[in-house]
Design a protein around this motif. Structure first.
Motif, PDB file in Angstrom:
ATOM      1  N   GLU A   1      -4.131   7.724  -2.020  1.00  0.00           N
ATOM      2  CA  GLU A   1      -4.659   7.191  -0.856  1.00  0.00           C
ATOM      3  C   GLU A   1      -4.827   5.655  -0.993  1.00  0.00           C
ATOM      4  O   GLU A   1      -5.361   4.880   0.080  1.00  0.00           O
ATOM      5  N   SER A   2      -4.000   4.976  -1.842  1.00  0.00           N
ATOM      6  CA  SER A   2      -3.878   3.565  -2.006  1.00  0.00           C
ATOM      7  C   SER A   2      -3.216   3.166  -0.620  1.00  0.00           C
ATOM      8  O   SER A   2      -2.148   3.736  -0.065  1.00  0.00           O
ATOM      9  N   SER A   3      -3.571   1.916  -0.158  1.00  0.00           N
ATOM     10  CA  SER A   3      -2.880   1.114   0.856  1.00  0.00           C
ATOM     11  C   SER A   3      -1.556   0.426   0.321  1.00  0.00           C
ATOM     12  O   SER A   3      -0.949  -0.100   0.991  1.00  0.00           O
ATOM     13  N   GLN A   4      -1.410   0.715  -1.071  1.00  0.00           N
ATOM     14  CA  GLN A   4      -0.326  -0.308  -1.411  1.00  0.00           C
ATOM     15  C   GLN A   4       0.936   0.469  -1.501  1.00  0.00           C
ATOM     16  O   GLN A   4       1.513   0.951  -2.411  1.00  0.00           O
ATOM     17  N   VAL A   5       1.374   0.873  -0.144  1.00  0.00           N
ATOM     18  CA  VAL A   5       2.750   1.364   0.063  1.00  0.00           C
ATOM     19  C   VAL A   5       3.890   0.513   0.454  1.00  0.00           C
ATOM     20  O   VAL A   5       3.436  -0.318   1.375  1.00  0.00           O
TER      21      VAL A   5
END
Length: 289
Positions: free
Chosen positions: A14-18
């Motif tokens: 669920e990290s936003s670092q995509v």
């Protein structure tokens, strides 16, 4: 320049670092820079998957599917025996009640039934593969996708996903169903590509493969569904020699390997070889919520 919509968060951590990773076969693949998961970010509907896994998929001359799945039965059975032996380093399978999700033609379950006297059940979405599995397993194989309505809770000692989890549109839903149907303390066995494995060489093959795990982020995903990863090992597989050269052609884009593959298939169709692969065997134990 077209802007490619990026998922707001990683499917696992669920990290936003995509970040956008690559477009392949008109599908957008994204990568999480935190847990390193790669996955297809485009919506895949059930109809698309059902249409993909027809007879052509099991008799394909390109990099999607199998060159001739049924002709490889001997190797599929050898690979099943390898997995069974590796699994039994950890947990005895004798007379266990076993479910295989994505059981294909049923060779793995048939080996479990014959060699370990297991009570076996299979779920297979492909109508083509199901017809062959039904001949081996009878009414204990179902032609549908796994869902929460099929089996009672706490029914199975072991559930397997053999080369299946990377094909799923939503592995989280399947893991939820698996947790429900496993007995307390039951085990989940998974084989899939390890993107950080001993041989981190693999093709991006959407829409066939939708997720590209490694042993770390897959362990994280299992933990989210109350599975404790208790075993992880590089998986060795048996390949027909012609199939090995066919696959190498796809990796290298070197056409003469395809010609060599056809020559070997013509003159040495049964010749096989056991090699280390980019796959891993993972075993998870169901733990209390």
């Amino acid at each position: 320049m077209q802007t490619i919509p990026t998922p707001e968060k990683c499917y696992i951590c669920e990290s936003s670092q995509v970040r956008f990773f690559k477009n392949k076969h008109r599908f957008n693949i994204f990568k999480c820079t935190v847990c390193q998961l790669s996955w297809v970010g485009d919506q895949i509907d059930q109809k698309q998957l059902e249409e993909l896994y027809d007879e052509t998929y099991y008799n394909s001359d390109n990099n999607i599917g199998y060159k001739n799945y049924l002709a490889g039965e001997a190797n599929h059975r050898l690979n099943a025996q390898e997995i069974i032996r590796e699994f039994e380093f950890f947990q005895n399978l004798h007379k266990a009640k076993v479910l295989d999700i994505g059981c294909a033609a049923g060779f793995f379950l048939d080996e479990l039934k014959n060699s370990r006297q297991c009570e076996v059940y299979g779920v297979e979405g492909s109508a083509y593969a199901y017809q062959h599995a039904k001949q081996l397993l009878g009414s204990n194989v179902l032609n549908q996708m796994m869902d929460s309505t099929i089996f009672e809770p706490d029914l199975f000692d072991v559930v397997f996903l053999i080369g299946t989890i990377e094909h799923l549109a939503d592995p989280r839903e399947i893991l939820k169903d698996i947790y429900r149907v496993l007995k307390p303390g039951g085990y989940l066995g998974i084989t899939t590509i390890d993107a950080k494995g001993l041989i981190p060489l693999y093709s991006l093959k959407p829409p066939e493969h939708l997720f590209y795990f490694d042993h770390n982020n897959l362990a994280l995903l299992l933990k989210q569904f109350n599975f404790k990863m208790t075993f992880q090992k590089t998986h060795f597989s048996h390949y027909h020699l012609y199939d090995l050269f066919h696959r190498l052609k796809e990796f290298s884009s070197f056409p003469p390997l395809g010609t060599l593959s056809k020559i070997i298939q013509k003159y040495f169709p049964e010749k096989s070889i056991k090699i280390p692969t980019n796959e891993m065997l993972i075993i998870g134990e169901k733990t209390p919520v």
